[in-house]
Design an enzyme around this catalytic site. Structure first.
Site, mmCIF file in Angstrom:
data_model
loop_
_atom_site.group_PDB
_atom_site.id
_atom_site.type_symbol
_atom_site.label_atom_id
_atom_site.label_comp_id
_atom_site.label_asym_id
_atom_site.label_seq_id
_atom_site.Cartn_x
_atom_site.Cartn_y
_atom_site.Cartn_z
ATOM 1 N N SER A 195 0.832 -1.205 0.000
ATOM 2 C CA SER A 195 0.000 0.000 0.000
ATOM 3 C C SER A 195 0.872 1.263 0.000
ATOM 4 O O SER A 195 0.581 2.231 -0.698
ATOM 5 C CB SER A 195 -0.901 0.042 1.237
ATOM 6 O OG SER A 195 -1.812 -1.031 1.215
ATOM 7 N N TRP A 230 -9.117 7.883 6.493
ATOM 8 C CA TRP A 230 -8.582 6.644 5.926
ATOM 9 C C TRP A 230 -7.466 6.917 4.929
ATOM 10 O O TRP A 230 -7.382 6.289 3.886
ATOM 11 C CB TRP A 230 -9.682 5.811 5.236
ATOM 12 C CG TRP A 230 -10.874 5.566 6.096
ATOM 13 C CD1 TRP A 230 -12.113 6.080 5.927
ATOM 14 C CD2 TRP A 230 -10.931 4.749 7.266
ATOM 15 N NE1 TRP A 230 -12.955 5.654 6.919
ATOM 16 C CE2 TRP A 230 -12.255 4.817 7.759
ATOM 17 C CE3 TRP A 230 -9.997 3.968 7.952
ATOM 18 C CZ2 TRP A 230 -12.669 4.138 8.899
ATOM 19 C CZ3 TRP A 230 -10.404 3.287 9.093
ATOM 20 C CH2 TRP A 230 -11.721 3.388 9.540
ATOM 21 N N SER A 268 -8.623 8.833 -12.233
ATOM 22 C CA SER A 268 -7.522 8.365 -13.086
ATOM 23 C C SER A 268 -6.369 7.841 -12.231
ATOM 24 O O SER A 268 -5.692 6.887 -12.609
ATOM 25 C CB SER A 268 -7.039 9.489 -14.006
ATOM 26 O OG SER A 268 -6.402 10.510 -13.251
ATOM 27 N N GLU A 303 -9.977 1.506 -2.327
ATOM 28 C CA GLU A 303 -9.801 1.682 -3.779
ATOM 29 C C GLU A 303 -10.998 1.172 -4.560
ATOM 30 O O GLU A 303 -10.870 0.520 -5.587
ATOM 31 C CB GLU A 303 -8.534 0.961 -4.245
ATOM 32 C CG GLU A 303 -7.288 1.495 -3.593
ATOM 33 C CD GLU A 303 -6.622 2.582 -4.403
ATOM 34 O OE1 GLU A 303 -7.141 2.932 -5.482
ATOM 35 O OE2 GLU A 303 -5.598 3.081 -3.935
#
Lengths: 248, 387
Positions: B95, B166, B240, B366
């Protein structure tokens, strides 16, 4: 200092080796190949010596068209140039040593570095054979190397201790674990190495002096069994020694 | 025995020599720098000290960024393979690299002005600077368009107000890519650490991604100069970036799946019950084969998607499918692996529970699994289900 590092392409140590249908070669289907781990120590030592003293490090392998991957790895680690000698598919140690000697005569290195052995066929012959052919001192299984004013001091692992050997340059050193901790190539260096040329040469006139007539996979190692000191386990141990191992 | 990956379909034949060298080097990196320390850091809830600079030095940041700005300049497949190997170590470590690569360096390179690129990209590439990406808010997760954080034009720049939640690496970031509404349209702003009115307290109490720093970003009348606005307007800006990051996650999850599969396979062959290895029982074999099967499918999806990304042909929906599938199977694989390990599956001697706990987050961040389902549903039916 002009340093020549000799490397070989071997099946990944984690690969499960299968014998080919001809019974005397390894089936390369699905096998991952890597730079021989002892040769990585030799590359690393060459790079460190160059970083300290300047000079050029050249890596060479005796192989086939498939061998470019190990040379690219050497380039990514930082060697200056690489040579691929295209020769027999399954050469013996003599053939490899003869061809390495031919390259050494062209390149005229001050120092030749190799791994102590290739982990595929484990013949351990090449460093010594190379020394013999070239008439150079050859020190095997070296775990510490110092070079000052053309004088080489090498520490060798021997049974129960260590031997300190001196020689003068040019000479041949074969690397043992402990000599250094090889670097892993960095991504930018891997990308840059893509555009570097591979000097391809034909093998010198030499022929293998031995041929492999058969290969066998070792018998499967028996799984260990751990027993405790409980009465049941002691009875089981006696039963196993009597019935399975048939020694009592 | 050292880890040798999973390659049941000879997928390695499809990779170039340099792609395979990258994979091996990152695998060795993980073996030496991540695996020996990760369990301790996961337990302590800390990111391994020094690992950031080591990753930078290894070239794991700015993998697809131009070398003109200190990046590696490699293709998306190289990026994917690197993420896979990192996540074989730990999803939290991956991550960190995902954020730096796709959520910080990518938008600065794509939408930052020359000055910002020169200022930040070389430092982000080495790890000298750390970045974070502030999109999600306490009340706006799957629906980022509803964000409350806002920007107002003032003399010489913008005034930002709001809060993000987060945010991976928020507390340690030198630069934050903060998304805020300017006159009702989403824009990106670079906010430097130490800017007056900006703070990033670390969030505590996670049972997942424990070796990763997660933070809130609080923006209280934060002034950013004119040149810190990114040249993109609307949600397509942050989306994007997320497409790039999700692509990396689709690869990364395979690494976690391989780690638990590899451990389960070895364990099942050595664990003896009823006088024979548990690998000889049909129910165990079924679980192992399920994992192998799903890993192989995930690899093929990731491989093909990588080539599409490089050709500029990949659609965000294709990325959604890959992220959705690969994370989901990785999480499922970790549960099967836990069952195969029996009680040993819950202790830190094996990597199973750590991966399993991590993947719960990866499934949600995500773009949640369900949101990706709806993105795909929309794509094939033409009917949007989430509005």
């Amino acid at each position: 200092m002009n340093i020549l590092v000799c490397i070989s392409r071997v099946p990944d140590t984690a690969t499960k080796v299968v014998i080919g249908s001809d019974g005397n070669s390894i089936d390369s289907q699905g096998v991952k190949f890597i730079v021989n781990p002892y040769d990585e120590l030799a590359i690393e030592e060459g790079l460190r010596l160059r970083e300290k003293n300047g000079g050029v490090v050249t890596a060479v392998t005796i192989g086939t068209d498939k061998s470019t991957d190990v040379l690219r790895t050497a380039l990514a680690m930082g060697v200056d140039k690489v040579i691929l000698v295209k020769g027999e598919e399954n050469p013996d140690s003599f053939y490899v040593a003869e061809n390495l000697a031919a390259v050494a005569k062209d390149e005229n290195p001050d120092l030749i570095l190799l791994g102590r052995q290739s982990v595929d066929f484990d013949s351990l012959q090449i460093p010594s054979a190379l020394g013999e052919i070239l008439g150079m001192p050859s020190i095997s299984v070296v775990s510490k190397l110092t070079i000052e004013d053309g004088k080489v001091t090498a520490e060798r692992d021997i049974e129960g201790g260590c031997e300190i050997v001196e020689a003068s340059l040019p000479c041949i050193i074969s690397a043992q674990k402990g000599l250094n901790e090889p670097r892993y190539p960095k991504l930018p260096d891997i990308m840059k190495s893509r555009s570097k040329p591979i000097d391809q040469r034909d093998a010198a006139a030499a022929a293998s002096r031995t041929s492999i007539i058969g290969m066998e996979i070792p018998l499967k190692q028996r799984a260990g069994k751990i027993l405790t000191d409980s009465d049941d386990d002691i009875n089981e141990l006696v039963r196993m020694l009597h019935e399975d191992a048939k020694v009592i | 025995m050292s880890f040798n990956g999973v390659d049941y379909y000879n997928i390695d034949d499809l990779f170039s020599e340099d792609e395979l060298i990258v994979r091996r080097s990152v695998r060795d990196f993980v073996e030496n720098e991540v695996l020996p320390v990760i369990e301790k850091h996961f337990r302590d809830g800390t990111f391994p000290e020094g690992l950031n600079r080591k990753m930078g030095e290894q070239g794991l940041y700015g993998i697809t960024t131009s070398p003109d700005y200190g990046g590696v300049g490699a293709n998306h497949t190289v990026y994917g393979l690197a993420m896979l190997e990192l996540e074989r170590g730990d999803s939290g470590v991956r991550s960190f690299a995902s954020v730096q690569n796709s959520l910080v360096m990518y938008p600065i390179e794509a939408y930052g002005n020359e000055q910002s690129k020169r200022k930040w990209l070389p430092k982000l590439a080495t790890g000298e600077a750390i970045g974070c990406f502030g999109l999600t808010e306490p009340d706006y997760g799957s629906d980022p368009g509803g964000m409350i954080t806002n920007a107002r034009k003032i003399g010489g720049g913008y005034l930002l107000n709001g809060a993000k939640m987060w945010i991976t690496n928020g507390s340690v970031a030198d630069v934050s890519v903060v998304w805020a509404k300017l006159d009702g349209t989403v824009h990106g702003f670079l906010v430097e650490k130490g800017t007056k009115g900006f703070s990033a307290p670390e969030m505590r109490g996670k049972y997942s991604l424990r070796a990763s720093v997660t933070s809130e970003l609080i923006l209280n009348d934060v002034e950013v100069p004119e040149e810190n606005i990114l040249s993109i307007a609307g949600l397509k800006g942050p989306l994007s970036c997320l497409t790039k990051a999700r692509y990396g996650i689709a690869w990364g999850a395979i690494g976690a799946a391989m780690a638990v599969y590899d451990s389960a396979l070895e364990y099942s062959k050595s664990r003896i019950q009823f006088g024979k290895p548990i690998a000889s029982f049909q129910l165990v074999q079924e679980k192992l084969v399920w994992m192998l099967n799903e890993i192989t499918k995930a690899q093929l999806i990731a491989y093909r998607l990588g080539r599409l990304m490089d050709e500029g042909k990949a659609t965000p929906q294709q990325v959604s499918l890959a992220k959705r599938n690969n994370v989901s199977i990785a999480l499922e694989a970790s549960r099967y692996a836990r069952e195969i390990h029996g009680a040993n599956g819950i202790i830190s001697e094996y990597p199973i529970m750590r991966h399993s706990a991590n993947l719960e987050s990866v499934k949600t961040y995500e773009g949640t699994h369900d949101i990706h389902t709806l993105i795909l549903g929309n794509d094939i039916t033409g009917i949007q289900a989430f509005k």
